[in-house]
Design a protein around this motif. Structure first.
Motif, PDB file in Angstrom:
ATOM      1  N   LYS A   8      11.053  25.032  24.418  1.00 43.75           N
ATOM      2  CA  LYS A   8      10.658  24.792  25.808  1.00 43.75           C
ATOM      3  C   LYS A   8      11.535  25.640  26.713  1.00 43.75           C
ATOM      4  CE  LYS A   8      10.881  20.125  25.202  1.00 43.75           C
ATOM      5  NZ  LYS A   8      10.940  18.758  25.717  1.00 43.75           N
ATOM      6  N   ASN A  31       8.620  24.106  34.148  1.00 47.96           N
ATOM      7  CA  ASN A  31       8.615  24.072  32.692  1.00 47.96           C
ATOM      8  C   ASN A  31       7.581  25.086  32.232  1.00 47.96           C
ATOM      9  OD1 ASN A  31      10.472  21.938  32.459  1.00 47.96           O
ATOM     10  ND2 ASN A  31       8.848  20.462  32.866  1.00 47.96           N
ATOM     11  N   ALA A  32       7.885  25.798  31.154  1.00 51.89           N
ATOM     12  CA  ALA A  32       6.968  26.819  30.663  1.00 51.89           C
ATOM     13  C   ALA A  32       7.012  26.874  29.146  1.00 51.89           C
ATOM     14  CB  ALA A  32       7.352  28.182  31.232  1.00 51.89           C
ATOM     15  N   THR A  33       5.963  27.447  28.582  1.00 50.92           N
ATOM     16  CA  THR A  33       5.949  27.815  27.182  1.00 50.92           C
ATOM     17  C   THR A  33       5.866  29.331  27.130  1.00 50.92           C
ATOM     18  OG1 THR A  33       3.547  27.602  27.071  1.00 50.92           O
ATOM     19  CG2 THR A  33       4.826  25.683  26.456  1.00 50.92           C
ATOM     20  N   SER A  34       6.161  29.898  25.990  1.00 52.55           N
ATOM     21  CA  SER A  34       6.168  31.352  25.896  1.00 52.55           C
ATOM     22  C   SER A  34       5.546  31.799  24.589  1.00 52.55           C
ATOM     23  CB  SER A  34       7.596  31.890  25.992  1.00 52.55           C
ATOM     24  OG  SER A  34       7.597  33.301  25.913  1.00 52.55           O
ATOM     25  N   TYR A  39       5.060  34.081  29.773  1.00 54.56           N
ATOM     26  CA  TYR A  39       5.400  32.691  30.066  1.00 54.56           C
ATOM     27  C   TYR A  39       4.192  32.007  30.678  1.00 54.56           C
ATOM     28  CZ  TYR A  39      10.061  34.227  29.068  1.00 54.56           C
ATOM     29  OH  TYR A  39      11.153  34.737  28.424  1.00 54.56           O
ATOM     30  N   TYR A  40       3.889  30.817  30.178  1.00 52.71           N
ATOM     31  CA  TYR A  40       2.706  30.065  30.591  1.00 52.71           C
ATOM     32  C   TYR A  40       3.153  28.800  31.315  1.00 52.71           C
ATOM     33  CZ  TYR A  40       0.491  33.145  27.240  1.00 52.71           C
ATOM     34  OH  TYR A  40       0.060  34.259  26.575  1.00 52.71           O
ATOM     35  N   ILE A  41       2.687  28.640  32.557  1.00 57.73           N
ATOM     36  CA  ILE A  41       3.002  27.466  33.361  1.00 57.73           C
ATOM     37  C   ILE A  41       1.700  26.739  33.640  1.00 57.73           C
ATOM     38  CG2 ILE A  41       3.977  26.618  35.532  1.00 57.73           C
ATOM     39  CD1 ILE A  41       5.652  29.200  35.642  1.00 57.73           C
ATOM     40  N   HIS A  42       1.663  25.452  33.361  1.00 57.26           N
ATOM     41  CA  HIS A  42       0.436  24.677  33.563  1.00 57.26           C
ATOM     42  C   HIS A  42       0.084  24.603  35.046  1.00 57.26           C
ATOM     43  CE1 HIS A  42      -2.455  21.356  33.388  1.00 57.26           C
ATOM     44  NE2 HIS A  42      -2.675  21.812  32.166  1.00 57.26           N
ATOM     45  N   TYR A  56      -3.625  27.373  32.355  1.00 57.18           N
ATOM     46  CA  TYR A  56      -2.273  27.922  32.424  1.00 57.18           C
ATOM     47  C   TYR A  56      -2.277  29.221  33.207  1.00 57.18           C
ATOM     48  CZ  TYR A  56      -0.563  24.603  28.980  1.00 57.18           C
ATOM     49  OH  TYR A  56      -0.192  23.454  28.340  1.00 57.18           O
ATOM     50  N   VAL A  64       9.487  35.888  36.192  1.00 60.60           N
ATOM     51  CA  VAL A  64      10.266  34.660  36.053  1.00 60.60           C
ATOM     52  C   VAL A  64      11.686  34.978  35.610  1.00 60.60           C
ATOM     53  CG1 VAL A  64       8.268  33.218  35.486  1.00 60.60           C
ATOM     54  CG2 VAL A  64       9.580  34.255  33.653  1.00 60.60           C
TER      55      VAL A  64
END
Length: 75
Positions: A8, A31-34, A39-42, A56, A64
């Motif tokens: 995370k 918060n993001a996933t990668s 990088y993916y932000i909801h 996303y 970022v």
């Protein structure tokens, strides 16, 4: 037995990466996933009626600043 790890990210938005109507979010943390350097932000993290629901937004590493990385086991 294989261990699966989930990573995370906590990122600070530096620019909008071309997305409209999220300028107020610059400087905020999300918060993001990668995956593959992106990088993916909801979309629910953004307070804008112009951002599509349940999707996303994708940002490159220039958009970022990574604040924190946390690894944990997927259950």
């Amino acid at each position: 037995m294989s261990l699966k790890t989930k990573i995370k990210y906590r990122v600070r938005l530096k620019h909008t990466n071309g997305y409209a109507n999220i300028h107020d979010s610059i400087g905020e943390e999300f918060n993001a996933t990668s995956m593959m350097g992106l990088y993916y932000i909801h979309s629910s993290a953004f307070d804008s009626r112009y951002v599509p629901e349940d999707t996303y937004l994708v940002f490159d590493n220039n958009a970022v600043e990574v604040i924190e990385v946390e690894a944990g086991e997927i259950k």
